[in-house]
Design a protein around this motif. Structure first.
Motif, PDB file in Angstrom:
ATOM      1  N   ALA A  69       0.810  -1.217   0.000  1.00 15.33           N
ATOM      2  CA  ALA A  69       0.000   0.000   0.000  1.00 15.33           C
ATOM      3  C   ALA A  69       0.848   1.274   0.000  1.00 15.33           C
ATOM      4  O   ALA A  69       0.329   2.365  -0.259  1.00 15.33           O
ATOM      5  CB  ALA A  69      -0.928   0.002   1.212  1.00 15.33           C
ATOM      6  N   LEU A  70       2.142   1.144   0.293  1.00 21.33           N
ATOM      7  CA  LEU A  70       3.040   2.291   0.243  1.00 21.33           C
ATOM      8  C   LEU A  70       3.449   2.565  -1.203  1.00 21.33           C
ATOM      9  O   LEU A  70       3.495   1.649  -2.032  1.00 21.33           O
ATOM     10  CB  LEU A  70       4.295   2.018   1.089  1.00 21.33           C
ATOM     11  N   PRO A  71       3.792   3.795  -1.505  1.00 23.70           N
ATOM     12  CA  PRO A  71       4.285   4.075  -2.865  1.00 23.70           C
ATOM     13  C   PRO A  71       5.665   3.440  -3.065  1.00 23.70           C
ATOM     14  O   PRO A  71       6.472   3.374  -2.134  1.00 23.70           O
ATOM     15  CB  PRO A  71       4.362   5.600  -2.906  1.00 23.70           C
ATOM     16  N   ASP A  72       5.913   2.963  -4.262  1.00 22.40           N
ATOM     17  CA  ASP A  72       7.252   2.478  -4.570  1.00 22.40           C
ATOM     18  C   ASP A  72       8.228   3.652  -4.555  1.00 22.40           C
ATOM     19  O   ASP A  72       7.898   4.776  -4.953  1.00 22.40           O
ATOM     20  CB  ASP A  72       7.283   1.816  -5.954  1.00 22.40           C
ATOM     21  N   GLY A  73       9.440   3.397  -4.097  1.00 17.08           N
ATOM     22  CA  GLY A  73      10.431   4.469  -4.077  1.00 17.08           C
ATOM     23  C   GLY A  73      11.521   4.187  -3.066  1.00 17.08           C
ATOM     24  O   GLY A  73      11.580   3.113  -2.453  1.00 17.08           O
ATOM     25  N   ARG A  74      12.389   5.194  -2.891  1.00 15.08           N
ATOM     26  CA  ARG A  74      13.521   5.088  -1.975  1.00 15.08           C
ATOM     27  C   ARG A  74      13.627   6.398  -1.203  1.00 15.08           C
ATOM     28  O   ARG A  74      13.605   7.482  -1.802  1.00 15.08           O
ATOM     29  CB  ARG A  74      14.813   4.808  -2.738  1.00 15.08           C
ATOM     30  N   TRP A  75      13.718   6.311   0.116  1.00 14.40           N
ATOM     31  CA  TRP A  75      13.746   7.485   0.971  1.00 14.40           C
ATOM     32  C   TRP A  75      14.920   7.377   1.946  1.00 14.40           C
ATOM     33  O   TRP A  75      15.183   6.318   2.506  1.00 14.40           O
ATOM     34  CB  TRP A  75      12.436   7.625   1.738  1.00 14.40           C
ATOM     35  N   ARG A  76      15.604   8.507   2.158  1.00 15.10           N
ATOM     36  CA  ARG A  76      16.767   8.555   3.036  1.00 15.10           C
ATOM     37  C   ARG A  76      16.436   9.384   4.270  1.00 15.10           C
ATOM     38  O   ARG A  76      15.803  10.443   4.167  1.00 15.10           O
ATOM     39  CB  ARG A  76      17.959   9.184   2.309  1.00 15.10           C
ATOM     40  N   PHE A  77      16.894   8.890   5.420  1.00 21.36           N
ATOM     41  CA  PHE A  77      16.741   9.681   6.639  1.00 21.36           C
ATOM     42  C   PHE A  77      17.944   9.423   7.533  1.00 21.36           C
ATOM     43  O   PHE A  77      18.307   8.270   7.779  1.00 21.36           O
ATOM     44  CB  PHE A  77      15.451   9.331   7.382  1.00 21.36           C
ATOM     45  N   ASP A  78      18.550  10.516   8.024  1.00 17.00           N
ATOM     46  CA  ASP A  78      19.754  10.433   8.855  1.00 17.00           C
ATOM     47  C   ASP A  78      19.498  11.108  10.193  1.00 17.00           C
ATOM     48  O   ASP A  78      18.788  12.110  10.280  1.00 17.00           O
ATOM     49  CB  ASP A  78      20.940  11.130   8.187  1.00 17.00           C
ATOM     50  N   ASP A  79      20.111  10.569  11.232  1.00 15.51           N
ATOM     51  CA  ASP A  79      20.112  11.193  12.550  1.00 15.51           C
ATOM     52  C   ASP A  79      21.455  10.866  13.190  1.00 15.51           C
ATOM     53  O   ASP A  79      22.275  10.151  12.598  1.00 15.51           O
ATOM     54  CB  ASP A  79      18.944  10.685  13.398  1.00 15.51           C
ATOM     55  N   VAL A  80      21.680  11.368  14.388  1.00 11.78           N
ATOM     56  CA  VAL A  80      22.982  11.158  15.029  1.00 11.78           C
ATOM     57  C   VAL A  80      22.818  10.834  16.505  1.00 11.78           C
ATOM     58  O   VAL A  80      21.829  11.220  17.148  1.00 11.78           O
ATOM     59  CB  VAL A  80      23.896  12.395  14.892  1.00 11.78           C
ATOM     60  N   LEU A  81      23.801  10.119  17.026  1.00  9.62           N
ATOM     61  CA  LEU A  81      24.026  10.009  18.460  1.00  9.62           C
ATOM     62  C   LEU A  81      24.951  11.150  18.876  1.00  9.62           C
ATOM     63  O   LEU A  81      25.822  11.575  18.104  1.00  9.62           O
ATOM     64  CB  LEU A  81      24.679   8.666  18.798  1.00  9.62           C
ATOM     65  N   ASP A  82      24.793  11.642  20.114  1.00 11.61           N
ATOM     66  CA  ASP A  82      25.630  12.754  20.587  1.00 11.61           C
ATOM     67  C   ASP A  82      27.115  12.455  20.433  1.00 11.61           C
ATOM     68  O   ASP A  82      27.888  13.247  19.903  1.00 11.61           O
ATOM     69  CB  ASP A  82      25.367  13.020  22.077  1.00 11.61           C
ATOM     70  N   ASN A  83      27.521  11.306  20.957  1.00 13.93           N
ATOM     71  CA  ASN A  83      28.916  10.892  20.997  1.00 13.93           C
ATOM     72  C   ASN A  83      28.954   9.480  21.561  1.00 13.93           C
ATOM     73  O   ASN A  83      27.903   8.920  21.929  1.00 13.93           O
ATOM     74  CB  ASN A  83      29.769  11.843  21.857  1.00 13.93           C
ATOM     75  N   ASP A  84      30.143   8.896  21.644  1.00 16.78           N
ATOM     76  CA  ASP A  84      30.245   7.531  22.171  1.00 16.78           C
ATOM     77  C   ASP A  84      30.711   7.486  23.618  1.00 16.78           C
ATOM     78  O   ASP A  84      30.996   6.420  24.150  1.00 16.78           O
ATOM     79  CB  ASP A  84      31.165   6.686  21.284  1.00 16.78           C
ATOM     80  N   GLY A  85      30.802   8.661  24.278  1.00 16.46           N
ATOM     81  CA  GLY A  85      31.275   8.710  25.653  1.00 16.46           C
ATOM     82  C   GLY A  85      32.778   8.812  25.770  1.00 16.46           C
ATOM     83  O   GLY A  85      33.292   9.109  26.849  1.00 16.46           O
ATOM     84  N   ILE A  86      33.497   8.563  24.674  1.00 14.80           N
ATOM     85  CA  ILE A  86      34.953   8.638  24.673  1.00 14.80           C
ATOM     86  C   ILE A  86      35.415   9.813  23.824  1.00 14.80           C
ATOM     87  O   ILE A  86      36.230  10.637  24.239  1.00 14.80           O
ATOM     88  CB  ILE A  86      35.567   7.322  24.125  1.00 14.80           C
ATOM     89  N   VAL A  87      34.909   9.918  22.614  1.00 17.39           N
ATOM     90  CA  VAL A  87      35.223  11.010  21.690  1.00 17.39           C
ATOM     91  C   VAL A  87      33.949  11.839  21.509  1.00 17.39           C
ATOM     92  O   VAL A  87      32.897  11.296  21.150  1.00 17.39           O
ATOM     93  CB  VAL A  87      35.705  10.467  20.333  1.00 17.39           C
ATOM     94  N   ASP A  88      34.050  13.140  21.728  1.00 17.48           N
ATOM     95  CA  ASP A  88      32.863  13.999  21.669  1.00 17.48           C
ATOM     96  C   ASP A  88      32.591  14.417  20.225  1.00 17.48           C
ATOM     97  O   ASP A  88      32.799  15.571  19.833  1.00 17.48           O
ATOM     98  CB  ASP A  88      33.042  15.218  22.558  1.00 17.48           C
ATOM     99  N   ALA A  89      32.145  13.447  19.429  1.00 15.04           N
ATOM    100  CA  ALA A  89      31.813  13.693  18.028  1.00 15.04           C
ATOM    101  C   ALA A  89      30.564  12.899  17.689  1.00 15.04           C
ATOM    102  O   ALA A  89      30.380  11.778  18.184  1.00 15.04           O
ATOM    103  CB  ALA A  89      32.974  13.273  17.128  1.00 15.04           C
ATOM    104  N   PRO A  90      29.671  13.443  16.843  1.00 14.43           N
ATOM    105  CA  PRO A  90      28.418  12.744  16.532  1.00 14.43           C
ATOM    106  C   PRO A  90      28.669  11.482  15.711  1.00 14.43           C
ATOM    107  O   PRO A  90      29.638  11.385  14.950  1.00 14.43           O
ATOM    108  CB  PRO A  90      27.633  13.779  15.720  1.00 14.43           C
TER     109      PRO A  90
END
Length: 568
Positions: free
Chosen positions: A242-263
C-alpha cells in the motif's frame, strides 16, 4: 529475511485459531506476571524490564510474545535461542529439564545486564518449542555499579561475560554456576531472587504449554503457530504494497560515544518495491570506541519494534520480518562484535527507531509519528550505608526515566511516557525512595519541551533527586543532549536533553553533554534531569488557536524559549 514458512499440515478453523492464539499469548503473559511479582530487583518488579516468549524448536524464530513484555527483548531473544541451540549441539544436545543461561550480547542481543534463559520444551518425548526469558539484572560486576558505564572501551569493563551454560541440568540447579554469578555482582541477594523468578516463570510456562498440547495435540498447536506467522507475513506484505514504490533517506545522530565527543550517524535508506521493503543502514557510522555500539542481533530487534509501531495490527512473530530485507554491513556501530562495548544499546536502538519513523514519514506522512524523546537517561547512584543498623552495606540505585512521545496525524504526542522500545514502566518515586537513600524534590512535566506542529509533541519531564546519605557516586548514560527529537511532516524539533548536578554550592554539567562517570555527591547534593519532549507533526501554523490557548492554560508552553529554564 527469507520467507521461512512451511507448507500446511492440517486445517484449523478461524475460531480454533483465535482460541489458540489467545491461549498462547496468555502463557507468555503469565510468565511475565510470575517474574514481575517475584523479582527482587525494582527494574523488573516495578518497571517490568523483562519478557517471555515461545520460539521455534529448530530455528529459534519468534512464535509468540505476550502483551506486557519488552518487544525489543522478544526480537533479540530469537538470536539467543539460536545460540542456545548451537551450544547444546556441541554438549550432548537439547535435553528435557535443562535450562540454558547466558548474557552474551553479541549472540543474544542487547547488553550484559540482560540475562537470557532458554528452556527446550519436550512433549511426550518430542521437542515442540523453546520457552525463553530475558530480564535486566540489577548489577553484574564491571567498573560501574548498575553497569551503564559510558567510559567503557571494551566489554569486560561493562560486566561479567557469561557464555551459554546450563543453570538447570535435568531439573537440578547447578550450584557451581550460581556461585560464579553471585561472586560477580555487588548485589548477590538481588541476583539470586531474580534468577529464581525467571526459573519459576519458565516452569509455569512449561506446565501451561503442556496442558495446551494435551488438550489440542502438538500437531494442531504447532500448525496454529505456523498459520499465525503466515498471517503476519501476509499482513506485512499488504501494508508494504500500500506504500508508494520508491527510496527514501533519513539520517540522525548520536551525541557521541562517551569517549570522543563527536556525533555518530545512524542513517537509513528505506525502499519499497511492490510488497517488499528494504531497510539499508549501510551509511551508518563505523563501530566506535565507546559503549553505544550494538550487535547485529540487537539492530534487527530494533527494526522489528519499529515495524510493529508502524503496523500495529500485524501479529507479533517472525512473520513481521519475513517481508523485509535488512541490510547491515559488518563493521558498523550497529553490527559490532566482541570486544566492542555495547552497554548503552538502548540509546542506539532508539535512534534506529527514529530513522525508521523518519523515512516512513517521507513515504507516507499520515502513518508517521514524530520522534520520541530518544534516551532512557540510565542513572546510577551508589554508595554504602552510614546508619548504625546497616553501616557499610552496599546500595545501588539504578533507574531509567521518561520523556515526551512524538505527535501523529491524529493528535498530540503523549506527555511523559516511557521509551518506544518497550512496554516497561518508569519506576515510581515512592518505590525508589523506599529502597534507596534518596528523595525526589521534583517530578514534573517540562514546559515548552514538546516540538511545535499542527499536533504538538508530548512534554518531557523534570526530575530532581537529593542524596540522603553521607556520600555517594553518580553515573549517567544518556543521549539527545546535542540535538532534540525531530518532528515529521513539517513538525518542529523538541527540546534537547539536559543533565546537571548541584555540588559545593553550584550547578555542574557533563562535558559530554549526556554522559558522565564518577559524580561525587555528599548529603544534600542534587541531580537534575530535564528530559526531551517528542517531535511535532505537521506545520505549526495549522495548529488551531483553541489548542494553543489550551496549551497556555495548562502551562505547557514557555514564551521565548524551549525548556524548563536554569536549575534553581
Amino acid at each position: 529475511m527469507a520467507d521461512a514458512t512451511p507448507t500446511p499440515t492440517r486445517t484449523i478453523d478461524p475460531v480454533t485459531l483465535a482460541v489458540l492464539k489467545g491461549r498462547l499469548e496468555q502463557i507468555a503473559d503469565e510468565m511475565d506476571a510470575t517474574l514481575y511479582r517475584s523479582a527482587f530487583n525494582p527494574i523488573i518488579a516495578e518497571a517490568h524490564d523483562a519478557c517471555h516468549g515461545l520460539y521455534d524448536a529448530a530455528t529459534g524464530d519468534t512464535l509468540v510474545q505476550g502483551t506486557a513484555g519488552l518487544p525489543v527483548f522478544v526480537g533479540a531473544m530469537a538470536f539467543a535461542v539460536r545460540a542456545a541451540i548451537a551450544t547444546a549441539a556441541t554438549r550432548g544436545g537439547l535435553r528435557d529439564g535443562d535450562v540454558w543461561l547466558f548474557n552474551d550480547p553479541y549472540e543474544g542481543g542487547t547488553h550484559a545486564n540482560d540475562f537470557k534463559l532458554v528452556r527446550p520444551l519436550f512433549h511426550r518425548g518430542r521437542l515442540v518449542c523453546h520457552l525463553a526469558s530475558a530480564a535486566h539484572w540489577h548489577d553484574v560486576g564491571g567498573a560501574v555499579p548498575g553497569n551503564y558505564n559510558p567510559a567503557a572501551t571494551e566489554c569486560w569493563q561493562e560486566a561479567v561475560q557469561i557464555p551459554p551454560v546450563r543453570i538447570l541440568r535435568g531439573g537440578e540447579l547447578q550450584d557451581d554456576v550460581l556461585a560464579i554469578l553471585k561472586a560477580n555482582t555487588r548485589l548477590p541477594d538481588s541476583l539470586r531472587g531474580d534468577l529464581a523468578g525467571q526459573l519459576a516463570a519458565l516452569e509455569l510456562g512449561a506446565r501451561r504449554t503442556a496442558a495446551l498440547l494435551d488438550e489440542h495435540g502438538a500437531d494442531t498447536v504447532l500448525e496454529a503457530m505456523r498459520l499465525l506467522r503466515v498471517r503476519a507475513l501476509r499482513l506485512m506484505r499488504e501494508h508494504v504494497a500500500a506504500l508508494p514504490d520508491g527510496r527514501w533517506r533519513f539520517d540522525d545522530v548520536l551525541d557521541n560515544d562517551g569517549i570522543v565527543d563527536a556525533p555518530l550517524a545512524i542513517a537509513l535508506d528505506l525502499s519499497v518495491d511492490g510488497d517488499r521493503m528494504t531497510l539499508d543502514f549501510s551509511r551508518s557510522a563505523p563501530a566506535c570506541a565507546g559503549p553505544v555500539n550494538i550487535s547485529r542481533a540487537t539492530a534487527v530487534a530494533a527494526c522489528y519494534v519499529a515495524l510493529k509501531h508502524l503496523f500495529p495490527d500485524v501479529p507479533a512473530n517472525a512473520g513481521v520480518l519475513d517481508a523485509v530485507e535488512i541490510v547491515i554491513p559488518d563493521g558498523l556501530v550497529i553490527s559490532a562484535t566482541r570486544p566492542r562495548p555495547v552497554g548503552g544499546y538502548t540509546e542506539t536502538i532508539l535512534r534506529m527507531i527514529d530513522v525508521v519513523f523518519g523515512a516512513a514519514a517521507l513515504a507516507e506522512p499520515a502513518r508517521a509519528v514524530g520522534h520520541a524523546y530518544g534516551t532512557i537517561n540510565a542513572l546510577s547512584i551508589a554508595g554504602h550505608r552510614s546508619d548504625a543498623a546497616r553501616r557499610g552495606q552496599r546500595w545501588v540505585m539504578f533507574s531509567f526515566f521518561g520523556g515526551g512521545h512524538g505527535a501523529h496525524s491524529d493528535g498530540d504526542g503523549l506527555n511523559h511516557g516511557n521509551a518506544p522500545i518497550s512496554m516497561a514502566t518508569i519506576p515510581p518515586l515512592e518505590i525508589l525512595e523506599a529502597a534507596y537513600p534518596v528523595r525526589f524534590t521534583q517530578w514534573a512535566l517540562r514546559p515548552g519541551s514538546g516540538g511545535d506542529g499542527t499536533h504538538r509533541g508530548g512534554l518531557g519531564a523534570v526530575y530532581e533527586i537529593e542524596l540522603m546519605e553521607d556520600s555517594a557516586e553518580g553515573f549517567l548514560f544518556g543521549e539527545r543532549a546535542r540535538s532534540g527529537p525531530k518532528g515529521v511532516a513539517g513538525g518542529g524539533e523538541a527540546a534537547a536533553n539536559r543533565f546537571s548536578w548541584h555540588h559545593e554550592g553550584r550547578w555542574h554539567v557533563p562535558p559530554m553533554g549526556s554522559k558522565m562517570v564518577g559524580i561525587r555527591l555528599v548529603r544534600g547534593d542534587r541531580l537534575r534531569l530535564e528530559t526531551p519532549g517528542g517531535g511535532g507533526w505537521g506545520p505549526p501554523e495549522a495548529r488551531p488557536a483553541v489548542l494553543r490557548e489550551a496549551d497556555d492554560a495548562l502551562g505547557y508552553r514557555v514564551d521565548g524559549a524551549t525548556g524548563a529554564g536554569v536549575p534553581r
